[in-house]
Design a protein around this motif. Sequence first.
Motif, mmCIF file in Angstrom:
data_model
loop_
_atom_site.group_PDB
_atom_site.id
_atom_site.type_symbol
_atom_site.label_atom_id
_atom_site.label_comp_id
_atom_site.label_asym_id
_atom_site.label_seq_id
_atom_site.Cartn_x
_atom_site.Cartn_y
_atom_site.Cartn_z
ATOM 1 N N GLN A 147 31.272 50.546 46.977
ATOM 2 C CA GLN A 147 31.121 49.240 46.335
ATOM 3 C C GLN A 147 29.854 48.511 46.773
ATOM 4 O OE1 GLN A 147 33.314 47.927 43.917
ATOM 5 N NE2 GLN A 147 33.822 50.099 43.980
ATOM 6 N N GLY A 148 28.953 49.194 47.453
ATOM 7 C CA GLY A 148 27.703 48.597 47.896
ATOM 8 C C GLY A 148 27.590 48.588 49.408
ATOM 9 N N MET A 149 26.516 47.971 49.881
ATOM 10 C CA MET A 149 26.252 47.899 51.310
ATOM 11 C C MET A 149 27.104 46.797 51.931
ATOM 12 S SD MET A 149 24.587 49.254 53.782
ATOM 13 C CE MET A 149 23.268 50.178 53.038
ATOM 14 N N LEU A 150 27.828 47.126 52.983
ATOM 15 C CA LEU A 150 28.691 46.176 53.675
ATOM 16 C C LEU A 150 28.120 45.925 55.067
ATOM 17 C CD1 LEU A 150 31.298 44.520 54.090
ATOM 18 C CD2 LEU A 150 32.441 46.656 54.724
ATOM 19 N N THR A 151 27.850 44.645 55.368
ATOM 20 C CA THR A 151 27.401 44.244 56.695
ATOM 21 C C THR A 151 28.575 43.616 57.421
ATOM 22 O OG1 THR A 151 25.167 43.813 55.864
ATOM 23 C CG2 THR A 151 25.748 42.850 57.992
ATOM 24 N N ILE A 152 28.878 44.135 58.584
ATOM 25 C CA ILE A 152 29.963 43.627 59.420
ATOM 26 C C ILE A 152 29.331 43.098 60.695
ATOM 27 C CG2 ILE A 152 32.105 44.193 60.633
ATOM 28 C CD1 ILE A 152 32.210 46.700 58.706
ATOM 29 N N ASP B 72 24.608 53.269 58.115
ATOM 30 C CA ASP B 72 23.151 53.257 58.219
ATOM 31 C C ASP B 72 22.662 52.788 59.578
ATOM 32 O OD1 ASP B 72 23.240 54.130 55.648
ATOM 33 O OD2 ASP B 72 22.131 52.459 54.788
ATOM 34 N N ARG B 73 23.387 51.849 60.184
ATOM 35 C CA ARG B 73 22.978 51.336 61.487
ATOM 36 C C ARG B 73 24.179 50.673 62.136
ATOM 37 N NH1 ARG B 73 19.070 47.358 60.241
ATOM 38 N NH2 ARG B 73 20.565 45.721 60.601
ATOM 39 N N PHE B 74 24.268 50.753 63.457
ATOM 40 C CA PHE B 74 25.351 50.040 64.128
ATOM 41 C C PHE B 74 25.015 49.786 65.587
ATOM 42 C CE2 PHE B 74 26.420 54.430 65.013
ATOM 43 C CZ PHE B 74 26.978 54.408 66.282
ATOM 44 N N ASP B 75 25.551 48.701 66.094
ATOM 45 C CA ASP B 75 25.535 48.391 67.515
ATOM 46 C C ASP B 75 26.750 47.510 67.785
ATOM 47 O OD1 ASP B 75 24.831 45.672 66.915
ATOM 48 O OD2 ASP B 75 22.706 46.173 67.005
ATOM 49 N N GLN B 76 26.833 46.908 68.937
ATOM 50 C CA GLN B 76 28.020 46.132 69.289
ATOM 51 C C GLN B 76 28.146 44.827 68.510
ATOM 52 O OE1 GLN B 76 27.950 45.658 73.545
ATOM 53 N NE2 GLN B 76 29.130 47.522 73.832
#
Length: 98
Positions: free
Chosen positions: A49-54, A36-40
Amino acid sequence: MQIQTESPAYTIPSGDHVVTMRNRKRMDLTSVKTIDRFDQEEFLVRTSQGMLTIKGEELRIVHLDVDKGLLTLEGSVATLQYDEEETGSRNFLHKLFG
């Protein structure tokens, strides 16, 4: 989940969500639906299994196979957090006003 070890490579049954991390520097994920969204510093990845925030530093995509739902990231990983996916009207309103 069963991991078959008949050969040197592991076979992961399709549909299983697996996260593998090596030394907090490289991550492999399966059952990825969308990014859905990414940056450095942050990736928001929708998985089976759901939304994963890294979160981390110098994060980047090394490999992405959208047909198979595979994602490989490199960088310095600090946190992983799962959130249940929102459903119904709340999700719709969140997309509008989010």
